[in-house]
Write an enzyme that holds these catalytic residues in place. Structure first.
Site, PDB file in Angstrom:
ATOM      1  N   SER A 174      37.561  30.279  30.936  1.00  0.00           N
ATOM      2  CA  SER A 174      38.940  29.916  31.383  1.00  0.00           C
ATOM      3  C   SER A 174      39.202  28.530  30.639  1.00  0.00           C
ATOM      4  O   SER A 174      38.331  27.813  30.288  1.00  0.00           O
ATOM      5  CB  SER A 174      39.073  29.870  33.129  1.00  0.00           C
ATOM      6  OG  SER A 174      40.270  29.096  33.116  1.00  0.00           O
ATOM      7  N   SER A 217      35.879  46.313  38.216  1.00  0.00           N
ATOM      8  CA  SER A 217      36.732  47.429  38.488  1.00  0.00           C
ATOM      9  C   SER A 217      37.797  47.114  38.872  1.00  0.00           C
ATOM     10  O   SER A 217      38.686  48.002  39.500  1.00  0.00           O
ATOM     11  CB  SER A 217      35.718  47.759  40.196  1.00  0.00           C
ATOM     12  OG  SER A 217      36.211  46.874  41.043  1.00  0.00           O
ATOM     13  N   ILE A 230      46.462  34.928  33.449  1.00  0.00           N
ATOM     14  CA  ILE A 230      46.656  36.383  33.155  1.00  0.00           C
ATOM     15  C   ILE A 230      47.074  37.027  34.565  1.00  0.00           C
ATOM     16  O   ILE A 230      46.615  36.434  35.705  1.00  0.00           O
ATOM     17  CB  ILE A 230      45.139  36.801  32.917  1.00  0.00           C
ATOM     18  CG1 ILE A 230      44.384  36.012  31.652  1.00  0.00           C
ATOM     19  CG2 ILE A 230      45.101  38.331  32.630  1.00  0.00           C
ATOM     20  CD1 ILE A 230      45.146  36.028  30.467  1.00  0.00           C
ATOM     21  N   GLY A 274      32.075  42.392  37.899  1.00  0.00           N
ATOM     22  CA  GLY A 274      33.480  42.683  38.170  1.00  0.00           C
ATOM     23  C   GLY A 274      34.388  43.251  37.413  1.00  0.00           C
ATOM     24  O   GLY A 274      35.676  43.097  37.253  1.00  0.00           O
ATOM     25  N   TYR A 278      36.187  25.243  40.511  1.00  0.00           N
ATOM     26  CA  TYR A 278      36.522  26.089  39.517  1.00  0.00           C
ATOM     27  C   TYR A 278      36.353  25.587  38.150  1.00  0.00           C
ATOM     28  O   TYR A 278      36.031  26.258  37.308  1.00  0.00           O
ATOM     29  CB  TYR A 278      37.863  26.804  39.881  1.00  0.00           C
ATOM     30  CG  TYR A 278      38.306  27.779  39.000  1.00  0.00           C
ATOM     31  CD1 TYR A 278      37.828  29.303  39.324  1.00  0.00           C
ATOM     32  CD2 TYR A 278      39.097  28.052  37.764  1.00  0.00           C
ATOM     33  CE1 TYR A 278      38.026  30.395  38.488  1.00  0.00           C
ATOM     34  CE2 TYR A 278      39.490  29.026  37.363  1.00  0.00           C
ATOM     35  CZ  TYR A 278      38.962  30.312  37.505  1.00  0.00           C
ATOM     36  OH  TYR A 278      39.318  31.338  36.740  1.00  0.00           O
TER      37      TYR A 278
HETATM   38  P1  NAI Z   1      40.067  39.192  40.097  1.00  0.00           P
HETATM   39  O1  NAI Z   1      39.762  38.489  41.419  1.00  0.00           O
HETATM   40  O2  NAI Z   1      41.247  40.257  39.968  1.00  0.00           O
HETATM   41  O3  NAI Z   1      38.808  40.153  39.803  1.00  0.00           O
HETATM   42  C1  NAI Z   1      37.384  39.546  39.858  1.00  0.00           C
HETATM   43  C2  NAI Z   1      36.445  40.742  40.027  1.00  0.00           C
HETATM   44  O4  NAI Z   1      35.257  40.028  40.306  1.00  0.00           O
HETATM   45  C3  NAI Z   1      36.618  41.517  41.044  1.00  0.00           C
HETATM   46  O5  NAI Z   1      36.226  42.695  40.697  1.00  0.00           O
HETATM   47  C4  NAI Z   1      35.543  41.111  42.023  1.00  0.00           C
HETATM   48  O6  NAI Z   1      35.144  42.093  43.102  1.00  0.00           O
HETATM   49  C5  NAI Z   1      34.673  40.674  41.347  1.00  0.00           C
HETATM   50  N1  NAI Z   1      33.495  39.677  41.794  1.00  0.00           N
HETATM   51  C6  NAI Z   1      33.924  38.501  42.348  1.00  0.00           C
HETATM   52  N2  NAI Z   1      32.852  37.860  43.266  1.00  0.00           N
HETATM   53  C7  NAI Z   1      31.872  38.820  42.706  1.00  0.00           C
HETATM   54  C8  NAI Z   1      30.479  38.665  42.867  1.00  0.00           C
HETATM   55  N3  NAI Z   1      29.937  37.623  43.765  1.00  0.00           N
HETATM   56  N4  NAI Z   1      29.624  39.381  42.516  1.00  0.00           N
HETATM   57  C9  NAI Z   1      30.163  40.604  41.654  1.00  0.00           C
HETATM   58  N5  NAI Z   1      31.392  40.783  41.508  1.00  0.00           N
HETATM   59  C10 NAI Z   1      32.387  39.970  42.072  1.00  0.00           C
HETATM   60  O7  NAI Z   1      40.115  38.124  39.041  1.00  0.00           O
HETATM   61  P2  NAI Z   1      40.412  38.244  37.595  1.00  0.00           P
HETATM   62  O8  NAI Z   1      41.606  37.422  37.365  1.00  0.00           O
HETATM   63  O9  NAI Z   1      40.407  39.724  36.975  1.00  0.00           O
HETATM   64  O10 NAI Z   1      39.449  37.258  36.951  1.00  0.00           O
HETATM   65  C11 NAI Z   1      38.257  37.792  36.053  1.00  0.00           C
HETATM   66  C12 NAI Z   1      37.327  36.651  35.291  1.00  0.00           C
HETATM   67  O11 NAI Z   1      38.472  35.929  34.551  1.00  0.00           O
HETATM   68  C13 NAI Z   1      37.125  35.584  36.506  1.00  0.00           C
HETATM   69  O12 NAI Z   1      36.048  34.957  35.991  1.00  0.00           O
HETATM   70  C14 NAI Z   1      38.168  34.386  36.300  1.00  0.00           C
HETATM   71  O13 NAI Z   1      37.662  33.185  36.764  1.00  0.00           O
HETATM   72  C15 NAI Z   1      38.545  34.573  34.933  1.00  0.00           C
HETATM   73  N6  NAI Z   1      39.893  34.179  34.662  1.00  0.00           N
HETATM   74  C16 NAI Z   1      40.991  34.578  35.051  1.00  0.00           C
HETATM   75  C17 NAI Z   1      42.294  34.313  34.820  1.00  0.00           C
HETATM   76  C18 NAI Z   1      43.568  34.499  35.378  1.00  0.00           C
HETATM   77  O14 NAI Z   1      44.678  34.129  35.306  1.00  0.00           O
HETATM   78  N7  NAI Z   1      43.663  35.628  36.058  1.00  0.00           N
HETATM   79  C19 NAI Z   1      42.403  33.010  33.801  1.00  0.00           C
HETATM   80  C20 NAI Z   1      41.153  32.708  33.210  1.00  0.00           C
HETATM   81  C21 NAI Z   1      39.898  33.227  33.744  1.00  0.00           C
END
Ligand code: NAI
Length: 256
Positions: A147, A11, A193, A9, A160
């Protein structure tokens, strides 16, 4: 030869923040995502501006055949892998009370956030063991992005929270199993975030942050998480396997 990092993930959002930091530190990059390759060409060019190599490994980490394809691409291109960052994750398509939330949502969230990361780790761990056995100087590590939801209960997205609590245990399990190979495994636990994932709940969190939810009165950024992952990947915590790094602006400190 540069060390190689694979970020799932990677990108956009937090993943891209991690990729940028690792590239600036001189890691060659493999980043994974779901979008097809033509949509990430500009990202590849941006990463390369740091003077490192970059490849995109398209695939859904929830699927075994895609996980194999992703790793094969890294093997074919780099023939080595030092850092795995399990970052890819999804929120439930719809937040729903645990008294009514669907099994479908549970399966969807768990299959990506927990099963996908767990079995990708299994495959990478075996490859890292091979590399370590072939070369005693090999230094690898695995970094899981969980998280605060691993420990903070949100009853409108139980699936989640459970997936992230599972990542915490997976971190400890692999830390124990890979100890004999001196391959440390870490958990990075972000708070709130600013990314696409949280864009739908922006107003709510703006209000909560304004009212003191976090000690540091602002949203976290992908770069905040990227800096911590970079410090770990560089090997700055050599005697801390299995540990949790909080990146939550103090949100989880209990207060009276
Ligand atoms: P986002 O939705 O902006 O990015 C998630 C990325 O993971 C995207 O690039 C998406 O294409 C990729 N992705 C999703 N499902 C996938 C799959 N089945 N196979 C391959 N790639 C996949 O989310 P964000 O906020 O950048 O989150 C990244 C990580 O951080 C996640 O694990 C999320 O749970 C965790 N997180 C996010 C927080 C927030 O407040 N945004 C807080 C705590 C943890």
């Amino acid at each position: 030869m540069k060390r190689v990092a694979l970020v799932t993930g990677g990108s956009r959002g937090i993943g891209y923040g991690i990729v940028k930091n690792l590239a600036e530190l001189g890691f060659d990059i493999a980043f994974n995502g779901i979008r097809s390759a033509e949509f990430v060409q500009d990202i590849i060019e941006n990463i390369k501006k740091s003077g490192v190599d970059a490849i995109y490994c398209q695939g859904n980490i929830a699927l075994k055949e895609d996980r194999e394809k992703i790793l094969q691409q890294v093997k074919d291109h780099y023939k080595r892998l030092h850092i795995l960052v399990n970052n890819a994750g999804v929120a439930p398509a719809k937040r729903a009370d645990i008294l009514t939330a669907s099994e479908q949502s549970f399966d969807d969230v768990l299959s990506v956030n927990l099963k996908g990361s767990y079995f990708l780790t299994q495959a990478v761990a075996n490859w890292m063991i091979e590399q370590k056995t072939a070369d005693g100087n090999f230094s690898g590590s695995i970094i899981n992005i969980s998280s605060i939801s691993a420990i903070v209960a949100s009853v409108n997205r139980g699936d989640y929270c459970i997936s992230k609590a599972g990542i915490s245990m997976a971190t400890q399990l692999f830390a124990v199993r890979l100890g004999e190979y001196d391959i440390p495994v870490f958990e990075v636990r972000p708070g709130i975030i600013e990314t696409d994932m949280t864009s739908g709940v922006k107003e709510k969190y703006n209000r909560l942050i304004e009212n003191g939810l976090c000690i540091q009165k602002r949203w976290g950024t992908p770069d905040d998480v990227g800096k911590v992952v970079g410090a770990i990947a560089e090997g700055n915590f050599p005697y801390s396997t299995g540990q949790v790094f909080m990146v939550d602006g103090g949100l989880t400190i209990p207060r009276l």
